[in-house]
Design a protein around this motif. Structure first.
Motif, PDB file in Angstrom:
ATOM      1  N   PRO A 139      -2.089  53.860  63.251  1.00 38.17           N
ATOM      2  CA  PRO A 139      -2.012  53.280  64.600  1.00 38.17           C
ATOM      3  C   PRO A 139      -2.959  52.095  64.798  1.00 38.17           C
ATOM      4  N   ALA A 140      -4.099  52.087  64.117  1.00 33.82           N
ATOM      5  CA  ALA A 140      -5.033  50.969  64.260  1.00 33.82           C
ATOM      6  C   ALA A 140      -4.450  49.684  63.673  1.00 33.82           C
ATOM      7  N   THR A 141      -3.621  49.815  62.631  1.00 34.01           N
ATOM      8  CA  THR A 141      -2.948  48.640  62.072  1.00 34.01           C
ATOM      9  C   THR A 141      -1.934  48.089  63.063  1.00 34.01           C
ATOM     10  N   ALA A 142      -1.165  48.979  63.678  1.00 37.98           N
ATOM     11  CA  ALA A 142      -0.207  48.542  64.701  1.00 37.98           C
ATOM     12  C   ALA A 142      -0.923  47.884  65.869  1.00 37.98           C
ATOM     13  N   ALA A 143      -2.088  48.426  66.244  1.00 40.69           N
ATOM     14  CA  ALA A 143      -2.844  47.849  67.359  1.00 40.69           C
ATOM     15  C   ALA A 143      -3.364  46.464  67.005  1.00 40.69           C
ATOM     16  N   ALA A 144      -3.811  46.284  65.753  1.00 37.79           N
ATOM     17  CA  ALA A 144      -4.296  44.967  65.327  1.00 37.79           C
ATOM     18  C   ALA A 144      -3.169  43.945  65.337  1.00 37.79           C
ATOM     19  N   LEU A 145      -1.980  44.357  64.881  1.00 36.75           N
ATOM     20  CA  LEU A 145      -0.842  43.443  64.892  1.00 36.75           C
ATOM     21  C   LEU A 145      -0.451  43.083  66.322  1.00 36.75           C
ATOM     22  N   GLU A 146      -0.447  44.057  67.218  1.00 37.87           N
ATOM     23  CA  GLU A 146      -0.125  43.778  68.613  1.00 37.87           C
ATOM     24  C   GLU A 146      -1.143  42.832  69.227  1.00 37.87           C
ATOM     25  N   ALA A 147      -2.424  42.978  68.858  1.00 37.82           N
ATOM     26  CA  ALA A 147      -3.454  42.067  69.373  1.00 37.82           C
ATOM     27  C   ALA A 147      -3.184  40.640  68.923  1.00 37.82           C
ATOM     28  N   GLN A 148      -2.749  40.468  67.667  1.00 40.15           N
ATOM     29  CA  GLN A 148      -2.430  39.131  67.180  1.00 40.15           C
ATOM     30  C   GLN A 148      -1.224  38.560  67.921  1.00 40.15           C
ATOM     31  N   MET A 149      -0.189  39.366  68.082  1.00 37.30           N
ATOM     32  CA  MET A 149       1.016  38.883  68.760  1.00 37.30           C
ATOM     33  C   MET A 149       0.747  38.595  70.234  1.00 37.30           C
ATOM     34  N   ARG A 150      -0.088  39.420  70.856  1.00 35.71           N
ATOM     35  CA  ARG A 150      -0.424  39.206  72.262  1.00 35.71           C
ATOM     36  C   ARG A 150      -1.177  37.898  72.445  1.00 35.71           C
ATOM     37  N   LEU A 151      -2.126  37.602  71.541  1.00 40.15           N
ATOM     38  CA  LEU A 151      -2.861  36.345  71.659  1.00 40.15           C
ATOM     39  C   LEU A 151      -1.946  35.162  71.363  1.00 40.15           C
ATOM     40  N   ALA A 152      -1.042  35.307  70.407  1.00 38.30           N
ATOM     41  CA  ALA A 152      -0.088  34.223  70.137  1.00 38.30           C
ATOM     42  C   ALA A 152       0.735  33.919  71.383  1.00 38.30           C
ATOM     43  N   ARG A 153       1.171  34.970  72.080  1.00 39.78           N
ATOM     44  CA  ARG A 153       1.925  34.751  73.330  1.00 39.78           C
ATOM     45  C   ARG A 153       1.050  34.071  74.374  1.00 39.78           C
ATOM     46  N   ALA A 154      -0.193  34.526  74.501  1.00 39.87           N
ATOM     47  CA  ALA A 154      -1.090  33.943  75.505  1.00 39.87           C
ATOM     48  C   ALA A 154      -1.361  32.474  75.225  1.00 39.87           C
ATOM     49  N   LEU A 155      -1.389  32.115  73.934  1.00 40.84           N
ATOM     50  CA  LEU A 155      -1.620  30.721  73.555  1.00 40.84           C
ATOM     51  C   LEU A 155      -0.344  29.881  73.604  1.00 40.84           C
ATOM     52  N   GLY A 156       0.799  30.519  73.876  1.00 37.56           N
ATOM     53  CA  GLY A 156       2.054  29.782  73.946  1.00 37.56           C
ATOM     54  C   GLY A 156       2.628  29.427  72.599  1.00 37.56           C
ATOM     55  N   LEU A 157       2.252  30.178  71.544  1.00 43.71           N
ATOM     56  CA  LEU A 157       2.672  29.838  70.188  1.00 43.71           C
ATOM     57  C   LEU A 157       3.903  30.647  69.809  1.00 43.71           C
ATOM     58  N   ALA A 158       5.038  30.287  70.377  1.00 49.91           N
ATOM     59  CA  ALA A 158       6.278  31.006  70.114  1.00 49.91           C
ATOM     60  C   ALA A 158       6.906  30.583  68.796  1.00 49.91           C
ATOM     61  N   ALA A 159       6.727  29.328  68.392  1.00 53.74           N
ATOM     62  CA  ALA A 159       7.328  28.825  67.160  1.00 53.74           C
ATOM     63  C   ALA A 159       6.484  29.234  65.961  1.00 53.74           C
ATOM     64  N   THR A 160       7.152  29.435  64.817  1.00 52.06           N
ATOM     65  CA  THR A 160       6.437  29.625  63.567  1.00 52.06           C
ATOM     66  C   THR A 160       6.946  28.603  62.556  1.00 52.06           C
ATOM     67  N   PRO A 161       6.015  27.969  61.799  1.00 58.53           N
ATOM     68  CA  PRO A 161       4.579  28.116  61.984  1.00 58.53           C
ATOM     69  C   PRO A 161       4.094  27.317  63.182  1.00 58.53           C
ATOM     70  N   SER A 162       2.970  27.734  63.709  1.00 52.72           N
ATOM     71  CA  SER A 162       2.209  26.952  64.678  1.00 52.72           C
ATOM     72  C   SER A 162       0.764  26.932  64.207  1.00 52.72           C
ATOM     73  N   PHE A 163      -0.008  26.037  64.772  1.00 63.17           N
ATOM     74  CA  PHE A 163      -1.400  25.878  64.339  1.00 63.17           C
ATOM     75  C   PHE A 163      -2.304  25.734  65.548  1.00 63.17           C
ATOM     76  N   VAL A 164      -3.515  26.251  65.415  1.00 65.45           N
ATOM     77  CA  VAL A 164      -4.563  26.003  66.393  1.00 65.45           C
ATOM     78  C   VAL A 164      -5.669  25.258  65.667  1.00 65.45           C
ATOM     79  N   ILE A 165      -5.915  24.025  66.072  1.00 58.10           N
ATOM     80  CA  ILE A 165      -6.901  23.182  65.412  1.00 58.10           C
ATOM     81  C   ILE A 165      -7.610  22.333  66.463  1.00 58.10           C
TER      82      ILE A 165
END
Length: 245
Positions: A189-215
């Motif tokens: 479950p901790a792995t699933a939670a880590a993945l959800e945290a990454q996806m949640r931050l990607a959504r918050a940053l507006g990074l719907a396309a892949t690949p995207s970059f933050v620089i």
């Protein structure tokens, strides 16, 4: 406004970046904070991000960091293992790391294309937790060297090669990791939670396309190509922005 209220407002506002970018693309071309173009000369959508959100990348669980220990330039790629443009980007990013000893790159999952992408991302996160970032980066490269669909079975096959004969960088000295450990950690479950945290931050940053970059505190949507990546890195060295005036 309290810090908590401000944080919630920023997350909500940043999560709308995708809609803003799409709307501007229809109304008058891609949103352009900086004049960035991809390999074909087309405009690359990009937008300044709230610092309160980009700072979360430093502590986000499961990001695979590789490159310079004391970097001049740091950026993050947001990827999906079934994204064909991510496959092209993986080769260029590795070439960039080979030619620049002052660059650090973080690899963040956003498996939006299929449930199979989610399975592959969980195997990567399991390797990161069990073996450390170098093995996880070798897995990342192996997955993008393939020409077939990425799913759980393909990811486990790549993981088997990645861990073969290697000692964990995060477990007690001399510890060996088995495939049973990888499969168990991928289901944890901790792995699933880590993945959800990454996806949640990607959504918050507006990074719907892949690949995207933050620089340099800027979201760059889409695959820029090797030369544009090099120019952004060079600009970061000069002015701490992905493009200089």
């Amino acid at each position: 406004m309290s810090m908590i209220d401000r944080r919630a407002a920023l997350a909500a506002g940043a999560g709308a970046l995708t809609a803003i970018l799409a709307g501007r693309a229809v109304a008058g071309g891609p949103s352009q904070w900086f004049d960035l173009k991809d390999a074909s000369g087309a405009k690359l959508p990009n937008m300044r991000l709230p610092v309160e959100l980009t700072q979360e990348l430093d502590s986000l669980p499961g990001i695979v960091w590789t490159g310079a220990a004391q970097p001049t330039v740091t950026f993050v790629e947001v990827h999906d293992y079934n994204c064909p443009w991510c496959q092209a980007a993986a080769q260029d990013l590795h070439a960039l790391l080979a030619e620049a000893d002052d660059v650090r790159i973080g690899f963040m999952n956003n498996p939006v294309l299929s449930a199979a992408s989610v399975e592959a991302a969980k195997v990567e996160l399991a390797l990161t937790r069990l073996m450390g970032p170098q093995v996880a980066y070798d897995f990342y490269r192996a997955m993008y060297s393939r020409r077939r669909r990425a799913d759980g079975a393909a990811a486990l096959a790549a993981a088997r090669v990645a861990i073969d004969g290697r000692v964990s960088a995060v477990a007690p000295a001399g510890a060996r990791v088995t495939m049973a450990d990888v499969e168990r950690m991928a289901r944890d479950p901790a792995t699933a939670a880590a993945l959800e945290a990454q996806m949640r931050l990607a959504r918050a940053l507006g990074l719907a396309a892949t690949p995207s970059f933050v620089i340099g505190g800027v979201a760059v949507q889409g695959y820029p190509g090797r030369e544009t990546l090099r120019r952004m890195v060079a600009a970061m060295r000069r002015c701490d922005e992905p493009a200089c005036e």
